[in-house]
Design an enzyme around this catalytic site. Structure first.
Site, PDB file in Angstrom:
ATOM      1  N   SER A   1       0.851  -1.195   0.000  1.00  0.00           N
ATOM      2  CA  SER A   1       0.000   0.000   0.000  1.00  0.00           C
ATOM      3  C   SER A   1       0.885   1.242   0.000  1.00  0.00           C
ATOM      4  O   SER A   1       2.042   1.184   0.453  1.00  0.00           O
ATOM      5  CB  SER A   1      -0.871   0.004   1.263  1.00  0.00           C
TER       6      SER A   1
ATOM      7  N   LYS B   1       2.287  -2.780   6.536  1.00  0.00           N
ATOM      8  CA  LYS B   1       2.662  -2.648   5.123  1.00  0.00           C
ATOM      9  C   LYS B   1       4.125  -2.224   4.987  1.00  0.00           C
ATOM     10  O   LYS B   1       4.801  -2.601   4.022  1.00  0.00           O
ATOM     11  CB  LYS B   1       1.713  -1.675   4.413  1.00  0.00           C
TER      12      LYS B   1
ATOM     13  N   TYR C   1      -1.909  -0.534  10.476  1.00  0.00           N
ATOM     14  CA  TYR C   1      -1.930  -0.894   9.045  1.00  0.00           C
ATOM     15  C   TYR C   1      -0.650  -0.415   8.361  1.00  0.00           C
ATOM     16  O   TYR C   1      -0.009  -1.172   7.630  1.00  0.00           O
ATOM     17  CB  TYR C   1      -3.169  -0.275   8.396  1.00  0.00           C
TER      18      TYR C   1
HETATM   19  P1  NAP Z   1     -11.198  -6.396   0.555  1.00  0.00           P
HETATM   20  O1  NAP Z   1     -12.169  -5.991  -0.484  1.00  0.00           O
HETATM   21  O2  NAP Z   1     -11.504  -6.184   1.975  1.00  0.00           O
HETATM   22  O3  NAP Z   1     -10.808  -7.928   0.282  1.00  0.00           O
HETATM   23  C1  NAP Z   1      -9.868  -8.573   1.102  1.00  0.00           C
HETATM   24  C2  NAP Z   1      -9.982 -10.069   0.891  1.00  0.00           C
HETATM   25  O4  NAP Z   1      -8.993 -10.700   1.752  1.00  0.00           O
HETATM   26  C3  NAP Z   1     -11.336 -10.606   1.311  1.00  0.00           C
HETATM   27  O5  NAP Z   1     -11.739 -11.618   0.438  1.00  0.00           O
HETATM   28  C4  NAP Z   1     -11.053 -11.140   2.714  1.00  0.00           C
HETATM   29  O6  NAP Z   1     -11.932 -12.158   3.125  1.00  0.00           O
HETATM   30  C5  NAP Z   1      -9.657 -11.693   2.529  1.00  0.00           C
HETATM   31  N1  NAP Z   1      -9.048 -11.885   3.830  1.00  0.00           N
HETATM   32  C6  NAP Z   1      -8.897 -10.967   4.808  1.00  0.00           C
HETATM   33  N2  NAP Z   1      -8.406 -11.536   5.915  1.00  0.00           N
HETATM   34  C7  NAP Z   1      -8.230 -12.851   5.623  1.00  0.00           C
HETATM   35  C8  NAP Z   1      -7.774 -13.958   6.361  1.00  0.00           C
HETATM   36  N3  NAP Z   1      -7.420 -13.851   7.648  1.00  0.00           N
HETATM   37  N4  NAP Z   1      -7.716 -15.168   5.755  1.00  0.00           N
HETATM   38  C9  NAP Z   1      -8.098 -15.307   4.478  1.00  0.00           C
HETATM   39  N5  NAP Z   1      -8.554 -14.295   3.718  1.00  0.00           N
HETATM   40  C10 NAP Z   1      -8.630 -13.076   4.294  1.00  0.00           C
HETATM   41  O7  NAP Z   1      -9.791  -5.655   0.344  1.00  0.00           O
HETATM   42  P2  NAP Z   1      -9.080  -5.049  -0.950  1.00  0.00           P
HETATM   43  O8  NAP Z   1      -9.289  -3.592  -0.941  1.00  0.00           O
HETATM   44  O9  NAP Z   1      -9.399  -5.851  -2.165  1.00  0.00           O
HETATM   45  O10 NAP Z   1      -7.564  -5.275  -0.510  1.00  0.00           O
HETATM   46  C11 NAP Z   1      -6.720  -6.194  -1.165  1.00  0.00           C
HETATM   47  C12 NAP Z   1      -5.281  -5.818  -0.850  1.00  0.00           C
HETATM   48  O11 NAP Z   1      -5.013  -4.495  -1.315  1.00  0.00           O
HETATM   49  C13 NAP Z   1      -4.938  -5.817   0.646  1.00  0.00           C
HETATM   50  O12 NAP Z   1      -3.641  -6.332   0.837  1.00  0.00           O
HETATM   51  C14 NAP Z   1      -4.976  -4.347   1.000  1.00  0.00           C
HETATM   52  O13 NAP Z   1      -4.185  -4.058   2.131  1.00  0.00           O
HETATM   53  C15 NAP Z   1      -4.438  -3.743  -0.263  1.00  0.00           C
HETATM   54  N6  NAP Z   1      -4.772  -2.332  -0.459  1.00  0.00           N
HETATM   55  C16 NAP Z   1      -6.070  -1.930  -0.487  1.00  0.00           C
HETATM   56  C17 NAP Z   1      -6.357  -0.578  -0.683  1.00  0.00           C
HETATM   57  C18 NAP Z   1      -7.772  -0.078  -0.706  1.00  0.00           C
HETATM   58  O14 NAP Z   1      -7.959   1.147  -0.577  1.00  0.00           O
HETATM   59  N7  NAP Z   1      -8.762  -0.900  -0.913  1.00  0.00           N
HETATM   60  C19 NAP Z   1      -5.313   0.344  -0.830  1.00  0.00           C
HETATM   61  C20 NAP Z   1      -4.009  -0.106  -0.791  1.00  0.00           C
HETATM   62  C21 NAP Z   1      -3.745  -1.452  -0.619  1.00  0.00           C
HETATM   63  P3  NAP Z   1     -13.076 -11.830   4.253  1.00  0.00           P
HETATM   64  O15 NAP Z   1     -13.924 -10.746   3.683  1.00  0.00           O
HETATM   65  O16 NAP Z   1     -13.759 -13.106   4.395  1.00  0.00           O
HETATM   66  O17 NAP Z   1     -12.306 -11.387   5.480  1.00  0.00           O
END
Ligand code: NAP
Length: 244
Positions: free
Chosen positions: A136, A153, A149
């Site tokens: 991130s 990261k 967080y």
């Molecule tokens: P999201 O929509 O919340 O999806 C996260 C996925 O990871 C969900 O399917 C969740 O399952 C799964 N997950 C979380 N904890 C888990 C665990 N303990 N075991 C197995 N699966 C787990 O998030 P996203 O925005 O797509 O984020 C994806 C990545 O991008 C992450 O690494 C995040 O830090 C990074 N990121 C996101 C953003 C943003 O603004 N969205 C920005 C920068 C970086 P459950 O729902 O069942 O928990």
């Protein structure tokens, strides 16, 4: 630029929602055999309905023993996307040990564990491979209420670099993508309030948040042989946020 993963086997964690789900589907479209790992069974059910060739694995990656068991028969993997992460926003003075431990376990320790399992197989087969960790912009820039967080990261970026150093001799490349805000479920948690969102977009030279596809395209590039000499980088997908 044409990217093909025909004949490749990929594993994506956190593939139930958001960026991970879109990455799993994009990998299938590019010809890969995909294993999708996530925590919520119903997300895997709908994913397999949408794309029956995907192999689902349901496990909570915060649980080391459960993950070891769930992944012991995962088979050979050429491409790994460590995407699963947990975000809980707390002001620094209110950070609790349970939130700290849970965040570290999913965002850092599970990356180490899944990568060990996959990279041991890559090394034994001598086939090399590519690993992309989803980090991130928060790894490199302090954000209010994001102490834990940001810390996870930041640790992930350094894990990426050490993995690149140690796995490079086996032709296993390890890189990260570092997105700005993406309006997934996780993004909405911190940035739904329009005033708060504006304070962030006003600091992004391109003036907008990233789309899921922006992130997926960078992941596919780093997984592919189009980035064959790129190893150990943390690639911002942030419209220029970290440049300022
Ligand atoms: P999201 O929509 O919340 O999806 C996260 C996925 O990871 C969900 O399917 C969740 O399952 C799964 N997950 C979380 N904890 C888990 C665990 N303990 N075991 C197995 N699966 C787990 O998030 P996203 O925005 O797509 O984020 C994806 C990545 O991008 C992450 O690494 C995040 O830090 C990074 N990121 C996101 C953003 C943003 O603004 N969205 C920005 C920068 C970086 P459950 O729902 O069942 O928990």
């Amino acid at each position: 630029m044409e990217i093909s993963f025909a004949g490749k086997r990929a594993l994506v964690t956190g593939a139930g929602k958001g960026i991970g789900r879109a990455t799993a589907l994009a990998l299938v479209r590019c010809g890969a055999e995909v294993t999708a790992v996530t925590r919520t069974r119903s997300d895997l059910d709908t994913l397999v309905l949408e794309c029956p060739s995907i192999t689902p694995v349901c496990v909570d990656l915060a649980d080391w023993e459960a993950a070891a068991t769930a992944l012991q028969d995962v088979g050979p993997v050429d491409l790994l996307v460590n995407n699963a992460a947990y975000a809980a926003l707390q002001p620094f003075l209110e950070v609790t040990p349970d939130q700290f431990d849970k965040s570290m376990n999913v965002n850092v320790r599970a990356v180490l564990q899944v990568s060990q399992i996959v990279a041991r197989g890559m090394k034994a087969r001598g086939t090399g491979g590519s690993i992309v960790n989803i980090s991130s912009q928060a790894s490199q820039c302090a954000l209010r209420d994001h102490a834990v967080y940001c810390t996870t990261k930041g640790a992930l970026d350094m894990l990426t670099k050490v993995m690149a150093l140690e796995l490079g001799p086996y032709q296993i490349r390890v890189n990260s993508v570092n997105p700005t805000v993406v309006m997934t479920e996780m993004g909405r948690l911190g940035w739904s309030d329009p005033d708060k969102a504006k304070t962030m977009t006003s600091r992004i030279p391109l003036g907008r948040f990233a789309e899921v596809e922006d992130v997926v395209n960078s992941i596919l590039f780093l997984l592919s042989n189009k980035s064959n000499m790129t190893n150990g980088v943390t690639l911002p997908v942030d419209g220029g946020f970290l440049a300022c």
